[in-house]
Design a protein around this motif. Structure first.
Motif, PDB file in Angstrom:
ATOM      1  N   SER A   1       2.310   1.338   2.445  1.00  0.00           N
ATOM      2  CA  SER A   1       2.110   0.025   1.002  1.00  0.00           C
ATOM      3  C   SER A   1       1.522   0.942  -0.115  1.00  0.00           C
ATOM      4  O   SER A   1       2.071   1.351  -1.057  1.00  0.00           O
ATOM      5  CB  SER A   1       1.154  -0.847   1.454  1.00  0.00           C
ATOM      6  N   LEU A   2       0.651   2.370  -0.287  1.00  0.00           N
ATOM      7  CA  LEU A   2       0.127   2.820  -1.008  1.00  0.00           C
ATOM      8  C   LEU A   2       1.061   4.172  -1.922  1.00  0.00           C
ATOM      9  O   LEU A   2       1.148   4.232  -2.724  1.00  0.00           O
ATOM     10  CB  LEU A   2      -1.497   3.679  -0.557  1.00  0.00           C
TER      11      LEU A   2
ATOM     12  N   GLU B   1      -1.208   0.423   5.530  1.00  0.00           N
ATOM     13  CA  GLU B   1      -1.557   0.160   4.197  1.00  0.00           C
ATOM     14  C   GLU B   1      -1.254   1.968   3.544  1.00  0.00           C
ATOM     15  O   GLU B   1      -1.033   1.583   2.708  1.00  0.00           O
ATOM     16  CB  GLU B   1      -3.048  -0.194   4.072  1.00  0.00           C
TER      17      GLU B   1
ATOM     18  N   PRO C   1      -1.010   8.718  -4.649  1.00  0.00           N
ATOM     19  CA  PRO C   1      -2.055   8.422  -5.424  1.00  0.00           C
ATOM     20  C   PRO C   1      -3.146   9.670  -4.872  1.00  0.00           C
ATOM     21  O   PRO C   1      -3.378  10.579  -3.866  1.00  0.00           O
ATOM     22  CB  PRO C   1      -2.872   7.213  -3.973  1.00  0.00           C
TER      23      PRO C   1
ATOM     24  N   ASN D   1       8.815   6.662  -0.373  1.00  0.00           N
ATOM     25  CA  ASN D   1       8.775   5.984   0.784  1.00  0.00           C
ATOM     26  C   ASN D   1       8.145   6.781   2.210  1.00  0.00           C
ATOM     27  O   ASN D   1       8.083   7.749   2.266  1.00  0.00           O
ATOM     28  CB  ASN D   1      10.563   4.877   0.841  1.00  0.00           C
TER      29      ASN D   1
ATOM     30  N   GLU E   1       4.578   3.683  -1.399  1.00  0.00           N
ATOM     31  CA  GLU E   1       5.302   2.693  -1.647  1.00  0.00           C
ATOM     32  C   GLU E   1       5.466   2.274  -3.488  1.00  0.00           C
ATOM     33  O   GLU E   1       5.773   2.874  -4.004  1.00  0.00           O
ATOM     34  CB  GLU E   1       6.187   1.638  -0.914  1.00  0.00           C
ATOM     35  N   SER E   2       3.420   2.351  -3.024  1.00  0.00           N
ATOM     36  CA  SER E   2       3.196   1.814  -5.166  1.00  0.00           C
ATOM     37  C   SER E   2       2.901   3.006  -6.119  1.00  0.00           C
ATOM     38  O   SER E   2       3.256   2.486  -7.350  1.00  0.00           O
ATOM     39  CB  SER E   2       2.022   1.266  -4.917  1.00  0.00           C
ATOM     40  N   ALA E   3       3.908   4.139  -5.225  1.00  0.00           N
ATOM     41  CA  ALA E   3       3.753   5.486  -5.979  1.00  0.00           C
ATOM     42  C   ALA E   3       5.396   5.474  -6.473  1.00  0.00           C
ATOM     43  O   ALA E   3       5.406   6.925  -6.869  1.00  0.00           O
ATOM     44  CB  ALA E   3       3.047   6.557  -5.728  1.00  0.00           C
ATOM     45  N   GLY E   4       5.929   4.804  -5.881  1.00  0.00           N
ATOM     46  CA  GLY E   4       7.563   5.177  -6.498  1.00  0.00           C
ATOM     47  C   GLY E   4       8.315   5.261  -4.545  1.00  0.00           C
ATOM     48  O   GLY E   4       9.018   6.419  -5.128  1.00  0.00           O
TER      49      GLY E   4
END
Length: 521
Positions: free
Chosen positions: A404-405, A401, A425, A412, A407-410
């Motif tokens: 995943s968070l 998770e 985040p 890796n 990656e959601s911020a652009g």
């Protein structure tokens, strides 16, 4: 003449005794949060010997030894100036421990009369080497351990802390031996064991002002010999260079032919005993010697350099303590305020002067554990350039998770911890370390409030002092075995052992245990 010199001397001794007592009491009250007296530091911070023993560390790695402060160097500078100008004036007029020994000695002299201060000559010579051996031992051990080793059995420090119940058994022994021996012998610690005295007396041979005797006007009454409290045969010398002399001026005061300058304080360059060069009045000698000691201290205070709190040195992540502020982290490591506050979810309105131990007041606990602790901050510093995946084994949340968070911020998994701290985040690392997101409604006005632990399993409300036992500590820390390991205490150490016993056995300071418990909190 006699009364004038010695009344002035007694007044100076009392002033410095009261000053040191004020510092000791004030520091104790401040530590206990009972009262805050202005201008109060610790006794360690105003001791000139602290400047002497920390020189090796300052030269080799630029750090101070434990409990030594920048102020010690200025006090040492004042002492050095006084020694160069006036010899061992500090010992006879300023040192509070010397004064206390002398006052007890007056009581002993009244009781013992002619039997007071009668030490066989050979034994006296042997014992006088003790202070040089003590100096050598303290310097070597201090350089080796980087701790203020001498404080455990320093009668000066322990005398002015004896009422706090926070000193080791060796401290009690040192005080009682010193005071007890003072009843029989004049200034026993000064003569036989003081490591600072081993340095100060060396300056008696070449100080700019010294005590000189003019043979041409001397009537050989030997009153100066009788008056000398340390047994110097003043009537037999031209210049008083003895290492035993503490410049008390009692010999000068009793000389019956001093109107002719028979025994007086003169400048170093007045080499002949029968010189007609006008002597330096004793009152001028006293004033110059006192100002030589005080001026460097006063100037350092005026320019703001007399720091009585040790300047911390931050080199590795382990140097970070619970009392470290975010400003210190920003100044000494590669992290920025933006990275720290964003990654931990700290309100933007919070000050960078916020200390790590105060984070609990904002982020609170998860179960019995702090959301963010000192170890977490040190880990962020240590892993700063490593990929975020290096934090997987420290995650309390599901690391899948976390990625995943990220990656959601652009970003890796190969991006560095520093990049994720800045761009990831808000509060991500607080979530990573605790498994809980920090509340956005955290009140900034609780920054200086330490959250109580009563609701989280253990309590740290005990009053930590020398008589506190290991049993008391075990009931106030989350991990007692970790506590023992941190201080190098064997697991089989009886839980009835008191902190003052640990100081004697293992050199553990009560103040260090207080700091540890504060960080635990």
């Amino acid at each position: 003449m006699k009364n004038r010199y010695q009344k002035t001397r007694l007044a100076v001794q009392i002033v410095f005794f009261v000053l040191i007592l004020y510092i000791s009491v004030g520091h104790y009250l401040a530590e206990k949060h009972i009262a805050e007296l202005p201008g109060v530091a610790s006794l360690h911070a105003v001791c000139p010997f602290g400047g002497v023993v920390t020189i090796y560390n300052l030269v080799t790695d630029g750090s101070y030894i434990q409990k030594i402060h920048p102020s010690n160097l200025y006090v040492m500078g004042g002492l050095l100036a006084s020694l160069i100008i006036a010899g061992a004036f500090f010992c006879g007029w300023i040192c509070p421990l010397g004064s206390v020994q002398e006052w007890f000695g007056k009581l002993g002299k009244r009781v013992l009369r002619s039997h007071y201060n009668k030490v066989p000559v050979l034994l006296d010579k042997i014992l006088r080497s003790g202070k040089y051996l003590m100096l050598l031992f303290v310097i070597i051990q201090t350089a080796r351990t980087a701790t203020l080793l001498f404080s455990n059995f320093d009668p000066y420090y322990n005398l002015f802390n004896i009422w706090t119940d926070e000193i080791a058994i060796t401290g009690y022994i040192a005080v009682f031996l010193t005071i007890g021996a003072s009843f029989f012998v004049e200034r026993p610690f000064c003569r036989y064991a003081c490591p600072l005295g081993a340095i100060t007396v060396l300056f008696n041979s070449f100080s700019l002002i010294n005590i000189r005797r003019r043979a041409s006007t001397c009537i050989d009454c030997e009153l100066c010999d009788i008056a000398c409290p340390v047994g110097i045969d003043v009537s037999k010398v031209t210049v008083v260079r003895s290492p035993a002399c503490n410049r008390c001026l009692k010999c000068v005061a009793v000389c019956p032919t001093n109107e002719n300058g028979t025994l007086a304080t003169r400048a170093f360059f007045s080499r002949k005993s029968d010189t007609r060069r006008k002597e330096i009045p004793a009152r001028i000698y006293i004033l110059v010697a006192a100002l030589a000691f005080l001026l460097p201290i006063m100037i350092s205070v005026f320019v703001g350099a007399f720091e009585t709190e040790k300047t911390r040195v931050y080199v590795v992540p382990e140097d970070i303590k619970g009392s470290t502020s975010f400003a210190e982290i920003i100044d000494n490591y590669s992290l920025s305020k933006e990275q720290l506050f964003n990654s931990l979810g700290i309100p933007e309105s919070a000050s960078v002067e916020l200390k790590i131990k105060d984070l609990t007041g904002i982020l609170g606990f998860v179960g019995e554990e702090e959301v963010i602790s000192r170890e977490h901050i040190a880990l962020l510093v240590d892993k700063y350039n490593d990929p975020i995946t290096s934090m997987a084994d420290r995650a309390k949340a599901d690391f899948t998770e976390i990625l995943s968070l990220v990656e959601s911020a652009g970003l890796n998994g190969s991006d560095s911890v520093s990049e994720v701290m800045k761009e990831g985040p808000r509060g991500l690392f607080a979530y990573l370390f605790s498994g809980r997101w920090p509340s956005e409604s955290s009140a900034v006005d609780t920054l200086v409030i330490e959250a109580p632990l009563e609701d989280h399993g253990k309590s740290t409300s005990i009053d930590i002092k020398g008589s506190t036992s290991l049993s008391d500590i075990s009931s106030s820390v989350e991990d007692f075995e970790a506590f023992l390991e941190h201080f190098g205490i064997p697991k089989d150490e009886p839980v009835t052992s008191q902190l003052k016993d640990l100081k004697t056995k293992y050199g553990i300071e009560v103040s260090d245990i207080k700091e540890y418990l504060s960080e635990e909190r």
